[in-house]
Design an enzyme around this catalytic site. Structure first.
Site, PDB file in Angstrom:
ATOM      1  N   HIS A   1       0.824  -1.216   0.000  1.00 52.00           N
ATOM      2  CA  HIS A   1       0.000   0.000   0.000  1.00 52.00           C
ATOM      3  C   HIS A   1       0.859   1.267   0.000  1.00 52.00           C
ATOM      4  O   HIS A   1       0.692   2.134  -0.860  1.00 52.00           O
ATOM      5  CB  HIS A   1      -0.938  -0.001   1.210  1.00 52.00           C
ATOM      6  CG  HIS A   1      -1.821  -1.202   1.234  1.00 52.00           C
ATOM      7  ND1 HIS A   1      -2.595  -1.556   0.152  1.00 52.00           N
ATOM      8  CD2 HIS A   1      -2.028  -2.146   2.177  1.00 52.00           C
ATOM      9  CE1 HIS A   1      -3.256  -2.664   0.444  1.00 52.00           C
ATOM     10  NE2 HIS A   1      -2.919  -3.046   1.667  1.00 52.00           N
TER      11      HIS A   1
ATOM     12  N   CYS B   1      -6.472  -7.346   4.365  1.00 51.59           N
ATOM     13  CA  CYS B   1      -7.677  -7.267   5.204  1.00 51.59           C
ATOM     14  C   CYS B   1      -8.736  -8.262   4.749  1.00 51.59           C
ATOM     15  O   CYS B   1      -9.667  -8.574   5.491  1.00 51.59           O
ATOM     16  CB  CYS B   1      -8.253  -5.855   5.149  1.00 51.59           C
ATOM     17  SG  CYS B   1      -8.459  -5.274   3.477  1.00 51.59           S
TER      18      CYS B   1
ATOM     19  N   THR C   1       9.373   1.831   2.022  1.00 56.37           N
ATOM     20  CA  THR C   1       7.999   1.377   2.280  1.00 56.37           C
ATOM     21  C   THR C   1       8.029  -0.147   2.402  1.00 56.37           C
ATOM     22  O   THR C   1       7.264  -0.859   1.741  1.00 56.37           O
ATOM     23  CB  THR C   1       7.055   1.839   1.140  1.00 56.37           C
ATOM     24  OG1 THR C   1       7.699   1.600  -0.135  1.00 56.37           O
ATOM     25  CG2 THR C   1       6.722   3.309   1.246  1.00 56.37           C
TER      26      THR C   1
ATOM     27  N   SER D   1       5.877  -4.420   7.171  1.00 54.42           N
ATOM     28  CA  SER D   1       6.084  -5.181   8.410  1.00 54.42           C
ATOM     29  C   SER D   1       5.983  -6.674   8.128  1.00 54.42           C
ATOM     30  O   SER D   1       5.495  -7.093   7.082  1.00 54.42           O
ATOM     31  CB  SER D   1       5.002  -4.795   9.418  1.00 54.42           C
ATOM     32  OG  SER D   1       3.736  -5.160   8.907  1.00 54.42           O
TER      33      SER D   1
ATOM     34  N   ALA E   1       9.961   7.767   4.548  1.00 54.04           N
ATOM     35  CA  ALA E   1       9.411   6.451   4.900  1.00 54.04           C
ATOM     36  C   ALA E   1       7.929   6.613   5.180  1.00 54.04           C
ATOM     37  O   ALA E   1       7.464   7.693   5.560  1.00 54.04           O
ATOM     38  CB  ALA E   1      10.137   5.876   6.120  1.00 54.04           C
TER      39      ALA E   1
ATOM     40  N   THR F   1      -4.782   2.262   6.554  1.00 54.47           N
ATOM     41  CA  THR F   1      -5.232   3.657   6.480  1.00 54.47           C
ATOM     42  C   THR F   1      -4.055   4.602   6.703  1.00 54.47           C
ATOM     43  O   THR F   1      -3.889   5.590   5.987  1.00 54.47           O
ATOM     44  CB  THR F   1      -6.287   3.911   7.573  1.00 54.47           C
ATOM     45  OG1 THR F   1      -5.782   3.409   8.803  1.00 54.47           O
ATOM     46  CG2 THR F   1      -7.595   3.249   7.243  1.00 54.47           C
TER      47      THR F   1
HETATM   48  C1  LIG Z   1      -4.687 -10.132   7.811  1.00 51.90           C
HETATM   49  C2  LIG Z   1      -4.568  -8.628   7.866  1.00 51.90           C
HETATM   50  C3  LIG Z   1      -5.711  -7.833   7.948  1.00 51.90           C
HETATM   51  C4  LIG Z   1      -5.597  -6.445   8.003  1.00 51.90           C
HETATM   52  N1  LIG Z   1      -6.745  -5.692   8.041  1.00 51.90           N
HETATM   53  C5  LIG Z   1      -6.655  -4.333   8.018  1.00 51.90           C
HETATM   54  C6  LIG Z   1      -7.822  -3.523   7.972  1.00 51.90           C
HETATM   55  O1  LIG Z   1      -8.966  -4.032   7.939  1.00 51.90           O
HETATM   56  N2  LIG Z   1      -7.666  -2.178   7.972  1.00 51.90           N
HETATM   57  C7  LIG Z   1      -6.435  -1.582   7.998  1.00 51.90           C
HETATM   58  O2  LIG Z   1      -6.354  -0.341   7.973  1.00 51.90           O
HETATM   59  N3  LIG Z   1      -5.305  -2.335   8.021  1.00 51.90           N
HETATM   60  C8  LIG Z   1      -5.390  -3.681   8.031  1.00 51.90           C
HETATM   61  N4  LIG Z   1      -4.248  -4.447   8.053  1.00 51.90           N
HETATM   62  C9  LIG Z   1      -2.921  -3.784   8.105  1.00 51.90           C
HETATM   63  C10 LIG Z   1      -2.463  -3.426   6.712  1.00 51.90           C
HETATM   64  O3  LIG Z   1      -2.518  -4.530   5.861  1.00 51.90           O
HETATM   65  C11 LIG Z   1      -1.045  -2.889   6.777  1.00 51.90           C
HETATM   66  O4  LIG Z   1      -1.038  -1.771   7.618  1.00 51.90           O
HETATM   67  C12 LIG Z   1      -0.571  -2.491   5.388  1.00 51.90           C
HETATM   68  O5  LIG Z   1      -0.409  -3.632   4.608  1.00 51.90           O
HETATM   69  C13 LIG Z   1       0.724  -1.716   5.442  1.00 51.90           C
HETATM   70  O6  LIG Z   1       1.135  -1.437   4.148  1.00 51.90           O
HETATM   71  P1  LIG Z   1       2.664  -1.176   3.792  1.00 51.90           P
HETATM   72  O7  LIG Z   1       2.721  -0.949   2.329  1.00 51.90           O
HETATM   73  O8  LIG Z   1       3.214  -0.142   4.691  1.00 51.90           O
HETATM   74  O9  LIG Z   1       3.432  -2.498   4.224  1.00 51.90           O
HETATM   75  P2  LIG Z   1       3.309  -4.023   3.788  1.00 51.90           P
HETATM   76  O10 LIG Z   1       1.900  -4.349   3.458  1.00 51.90           O
HETATM   77  O11 LIG Z   1       3.979  -4.800   4.854  1.00 51.90           O
HETATM   78  O12 LIG Z   1       4.153  -4.105   2.445  1.00 51.90           O
HETATM   79  C14 LIG Z   1       5.534  -3.972   2.409  1.00 51.90           C
HETATM   80  C15 LIG Z   1       6.043  -4.493   1.098  1.00 51.90           C
HETATM   81  O13 LIG Z   1       7.467  -4.336   1.057  1.00 51.90           O
HETATM   82  C16 LIG Z   1       8.058  -5.479   0.451  1.00 51.90           C
HETATM   83  N5  LIG Z   1       9.435  -5.559   0.914  1.00 51.90           N
HETATM   84  C17 LIG Z   1       9.877  -5.601   2.205  1.00 51.90           C
HETATM   85  N6  LIG Z   1      11.230  -5.639   2.254  1.00 51.90           N
HETATM   86  C18 LIG Z   1      11.661  -5.625   0.974  1.00 51.90           C
HETATM   87  C19 LIG Z   1      12.941  -5.645   0.375  1.00 51.90           C
HETATM   88  N7  LIG Z   1      14.060  -5.695   1.115  1.00 51.90           N
HETATM   89  N8  LIG Z   1      13.030  -5.637  -0.966  1.00 51.90           N
HETATM   90  C20 LIG Z   1      11.913  -5.588  -1.731  1.00 51.90           C
HETATM   91  N9  LIG Z   1      10.665  -5.569  -1.216  1.00 51.90           N
HETATM   92  C21 LIG Z   1      10.528  -5.570   0.123  1.00 51.90           C
HETATM   93  C22 LIG Z   1       7.170  -6.624   0.942  1.00 51.90           C
HETATM   94  O14 LIG Z   1       7.277  -7.752   0.103  1.00 51.90           O
HETATM   95  C23 LIG Z   1       5.779  -5.982   0.886  1.00 51.90           C
HETATM   96  O15 LIG Z   1       5.153  -6.161  -0.344  1.00 51.90           O
HETATM   97  C24 LIG Z   1      -4.323  -5.841   7.992  1.00 51.90           C
HETATM   98  C25 LIG Z   1      -3.172  -6.629   7.914  1.00 51.90           C
HETATM   99  C26 LIG Z   1      -3.281  -8.011   7.841  1.00 51.90           C
HETATM  100  C27 LIG Z   1      -2.049  -8.847   7.742  1.00 51.90           C
END
Ligand SMILES: Cc1cc2nc3c(=O)[nH]c(=O)nc-3n(C[C@H](O)[C@H](O)[C@H](O)COP(=O)(O)OP(=O)(O)OC[C@H]3O[C@@H](n4cnc5c(N)ncnc54)[C@H](O)[C@@H]3O)c2cc1C
Length: 471
Positions: free
Chosen positions: A11, A43, A111, A114, A294, A316
């Site tokens: 995201h 989610c 980005t 976690s 970040a 969000t």
């Molecule tokens: C089961 C579940 C249900 C959820 N439900 C909700 C909800 O209803 N509402 C809500 O607001 N939030 C929800 N969340 C939380 C939400 O999914 C996370 O907050 C969101 O995914 C964060 O997005 P992000 O892009 O910061 O990180 P992430 O989704 O963790 O994505 C990080 C990306 O970075 C990539 N990456 C990491 N390190 C490297 C590297 N060294 N090289 C290349 N790529 C890399 C990973 O492969 C990944 O694709 C839920 C989470 C889960 C697991």
């Protein structure tokens, strides 16, 4: 020509990339993602496991091809293995060919999100390696859980936060015997006070879910699963008991993926990158880095109810933070409004929503807070149907400032938490919310809307308490 490296593309990575290219269409944006998909909506995993998803393709809102069309250079199945923040270089390995390559950048956007917490517990690593225990985070985890859900007769879900509760609920609707384990005393304890958690627990018990609260998991032991295959099942051992099932699923929280940069940037104790109001990171000595940004689950958020930088991993927050990066990447212009960590969950026919702090959290933070709880029908009794809403508001005892609220009903109360979110962000007191104009129409609410009623009750209680103090 400015070159940006975006590391990670779910995201935060997706929204950062599109916002940068919208603001700077002529820049080169290299996006590195180790998975083969982008923008997966995790989610939906629990709903998918419960057979409530129309199409898995619709669990993605964009694709690498679409991002290429906006001008990004997508490096899929490519893992960034080290980053020299000051030297503006990174190494990335193509996971298909095993070949590594160095890339230079002018600006860095982290980005990386976690990973599910997999604490050091005896037998857990082995159980995860053998598929007796599973994590729940990305599309591949979702696929594995959905496949196993077709075969298993029992499951232990470890962690009764949002993710664990949603999984427990959906799996229990598939005739799977579910045990839900948590070290905290109540389900959803971090997001709701007892007025709501009691109802969530009653809903689980009505649906045959065994609740094993207030007990830390201490070990995972292999067992013979219901298919008769040795070691295909698992016993989850806690301080208070043992729970045997065909599978264990971990829903024990998340840890930020920041090992590549943690020594080079300022982080919170457990690794989240501390960002300022323009999403800029800083050196460990707290010198702001104008070219390093970040957002999302790898970074902090500014939690408005306490005015502190915290770790609150939510989609969000990830999206709102990441959208700012495009605005600020050239020069700092648009500030982040912070968050109330507003969220919601539905378990069976019970909807719950919350914004800001619980009274319990306020107590733990030594904030002099108070709360009131009301229960009333959301619309008039003359309607052919109505149902009670339980609503709790938490406020600062001295100032009356709203710190949080929670709602539960067999009715959609999600927007009530959004309304409280706006009130907290605007710095409203309970008195200000009590006198805020709200609609009345019997299809929707009572002459005094339940959020108004909640605020009026809190304002009354507070003024009586203050009079009592003055007497
Ligand atoms: C089961 C579940 C249900 C959820 N439900 C909700 C909800 O209803 N509402 C809500 O607001 N939030 C929800 N969340 C939380 C939400 O999914 C996370 O907050 C969101 O995914 C964060 O997005 P992000 O892009 O910061 O990180 P992430 O989704 O963790 O994505 C990080 C990306 O970075 C990539 N990456 C990491 N390190 C490297 C590297 N060294 N090289 C290349 N790529 C890399 C990973 O492969 C990944 O694709 C839920 C989470 C889960 C697991």
């Amino acid at each position: 020509m400015t070159t940006v490296a975006v590391i990670g593309c779910t995201h935060a990575g997706t929204f950062a990339t599109t916002s940068i290219l919208r603001n700077h269409p002529d820049w080169t944006v290299d996006v590195f993602e180790k998975n083969d998909t982008v923008s997966f909506l995790s989610c939906g995993i629990a709903l998918w496991a419960g057979n409530h998803v129309s199409s898995t393709e619709k669990m993605f809102y964009t694709s690498p091809e679409e991002l290429e069309e906006t001008g990004a250079s997508m490096h899929m199945r490519t893992e960034v293995t080290d980053i020299d923040v000051k030297g503006k270089r990174l190494n990335a390995t193509d996971l298909e060919t095993g070949k590594s390559k160095q890339y230079r950048f002018d600006k860095l956007v982290i980005t990386t999100g976690s990973s599910p917490a997999a604490p050091f517990i005896q037998g857990l690593r082995e159980a995860l390696d053998n598929g007796r225990a599973m994590l729940c985070k990305d599309f591949n985890d979702g696929k594995r859980i959905v496949e196993r859900a077709k075969k298993i007769k029992s499951v232990v879900v470890v962690g009764a936060g949002y993710i664990g509760c949603e999984l427990a609920e959906q799996l229990s609707t598939r005739d799977i015997k579910v045990t839900l384990v948590d070290a905290l005393p109540h389900v959803l304890d971090n997001n709701y006070d007892k007025s709501v958690t009691d109802q969530a627990e009653a809903a689980f018990e009505e649906h045959g879910v065994t609740l094993a609260m207030n007990q830390k998991v201490v070990a995972f032991r292999p067992e013979t699963g219901s298919d008769g295959v040795a070691d295909s099942g698992v016993t989850v051992v806690t301080e208070l008991g043992e729970y045997t099932a065909d599978l264990a699923v971990m829903g024990a929280g998340f840890v930020p993926n920041t090992s590549l940069v943690a020594a080079q940037l300022r982080t919170l104790g457990y690794g989240a990158i501390i960002v300022d109001k323009y999403m800029r990171a800083a050196t460990p000595e707290n010198d702001v880095l104008d070219d390093v940004f970040a957002a999302g689950d790898c970074a902090t958020v500014h939690f408005n109810p306490t005015n502190t930088d915290e770790y609150r991993p939510l989609a969000t927050n990830a999206i709102r933070e990441a959208m700012l990066i495009g605005e600020n990447i050239d020069e700092p212009t648009k500030t982040y409004a912070g968050t109330q960590a507003t969220s919601a969950v539905q378990l069976y026919d019970l909807s719950m929503s919350s914004s800001g702090m619980t009274l319990d959290l306020a107590d733990r933070r030594h904030i002099e807070a108070d709360s009131v709880t009301i229960q009333e029908n959301y619309r008039p009794e003359f309607m052919l149907s109505t149902t009670p809403v339980t609503a709790t508001i938490v406020y600062d005892r001295a100032t009356g400032r709203i710190l949080g609220a929670q709602f539960a009903a067999k009715h959609d109360i999600s927007m009530a938490a959004n309304l409280i979110s706006v009130a907290i962000q605007a710095g409203f007191t309970v008195d200000q919310l009590a006198s805020t104009d709200m609609l009345f129409q019997p299809n929707f609410d009572q002459p005094v809307n339940f959020v108004s009623s909640l605020a009026i009750t809190a304002a009354d209680k507070r003024s009586k308490d203050l009079e009592g103090i003055e007497e």
